[in-house]
Motif scaffolding. Structure first.
Motif, short mmCIF file in Angstrom:
data_model
loop_
_atom_site.label_atom_id
_atom_site.label_comp_id
_atom_site.label_asym_id
_atom_site.label_seq_id
_atom_site.Cartn_x
_atom_site.Cartn_y
_atom_site.Cartn_z
N TRP A 176 0.81 -1.21 0.00
CA TRP A 176 0.00 0.00 0.00
C TRP A 176 0.85 1.26 0.00
N ILE A 177 1.96 1.25 0.72
CA ILE A 177 2.85 2.42 0.68
C ILE A 177 3.40 2.60 -0.73
N SER A 178 3.78 1.52 -1.38
CA SER A 178 4.27 1.59 -2.77
C SER A 178 3.22 2.17 -3.70
N GLU A 179 1.96 1.79 -3.49
CA GLU A 179 0.88 2.33 -4.32
C GLU A 179 0.70 3.83 -4.08
N ALA A 195 4.68 9.04 2.49
CA ALA A 195 5.32 7.73 2.42
C ALA A 195 6.52 7.67 3.37
N ALA A 196 7.29 8.74 3.45
CA ALA A 196 8.42 8.78 4.38
C ALA A 196 7.93 8.59 5.81
N PHE A 197 6.84 9.24 6.16
CA PHE A 197 6.26 9.09 7.49
C PHE A 197 5.76 7.65 7.70
N LEU A 198 5.02 7.13 6.75
CA LEU A 198 4.46 5.78 6.88
C LEU A 198 5.55 4.73 7.08
N LYS A 199 6.68 4.92 6.43
CA LYS A 199 7.78 3.96 6.54
C LYS A 199 8.43 3.96 7.92
N THR A 200 8.16 4.99 8.72
CA THR A 200 8.72 5.02 10.08
C THR A 200 7.84 4.28 11.08
N LEU A 201 6.63 3.93 10.67
CA LEU A 201 5.69 3.29 11.59
C LEU A 201 5.98 1.81 11.74
N LYS A 202 5.72 1.29 12.92
CA LYS A 202 5.81 -0.14 13.18
C LYS A 202 4.44 -0.76 12.86
N ILE A 203 4.42 -2.04 12.62
CA ILE A 203 3.17 -2.72 12.25
C ILE A 203 2.09 -2.49 13.31
N GLU A 204 2.46 -2.46 14.57
CA GLU A 204 1.46 -2.24 15.63
C GLU A 204 0.90 -0.81 15.62
#
Length: 172
Positions: free
Chosen positions: A25-28, A122-131
């Motif tokens: 989803w981040i890639s999209e 996307a940069a922000f989303l990539k910093t998040l953990k799955i939880e």
């Protein structure tokens, strides 16, 4: 009419939500600005001013709508990460689409905005953990708590949904 309104179908949250799904989803989300630019780069004003369905927005309004919507989403994500189950502020997309610049403005402005916004998002989303994707916010118009997992999928779908409105209209 349903196919014109929802050309890729409505969003359905998958049963399995894992890091692979997050990455997809981040890639999209990352890919959308370039896809939207490519789909609209040769459109004339006449083409941009046609509706994708009877009673629907023009392609120009759709292009302007995407960054409007995704700016709100980005802010909602940040609120959900930095606050405990915040109540977000809804926005009236149908009213935003009727503003002068949304109906008549240069789409390049919105495409540039979308590019920068999606890079930052996307940069922000990539910093998040799955939880972190289980964090929630409350949408007062829908009277429900929504997880970031669901919203990530919804906004990845949202971009493809509106891209299909444009590509289906211009290939008719």
């Amino acid at each position: 009419m349903e196919k014109l309104k929802y050309p890729i179908g409505q969003f359905v949250m998958p049963e399995v939500f894992d890091q692979k799904q997050v990455d997809t989803w981040i890639s999209e989300i990352e890919a959308l600005p370039e896809q939207l630019k490519s789909a609209t780069e040769n459109l004339t004003d006449e083409e941009l001013n046609q509706s994708y369905r009877p009673g629907g927005w023009t392609l120009r309004q759709v292009v302007h709508h995407v960054p409007d919507s995704h700016m709100n989403a980005y802010i909602r994500f940040k609120q959900a990460i930095t606050e405990d189950i915040p109540v977000i502020r809804p926005y009236y997309e149908e009213r935003w689409a009727e503003t002068g610049e949304a109906k008549n403005g240069d789409i390049k402005l919105s495409l540039d905005l979308l590019t920068a916004l999606h890079q930052r998002w996307a940069a922000f989303l990539k910093t998040l953990k799955i939880e972190d994707y289980q964090r929630k916010y409350i949408h007062p118009a829908h009277h429900q708590e929504l997880t970031l997992a669901n919203m990530l999928g919804m906004y990845a779908w949202h971009g493809k949904h509106h891209l299909a409105h444009i590509t289906n209209t211009i290939t008719k």
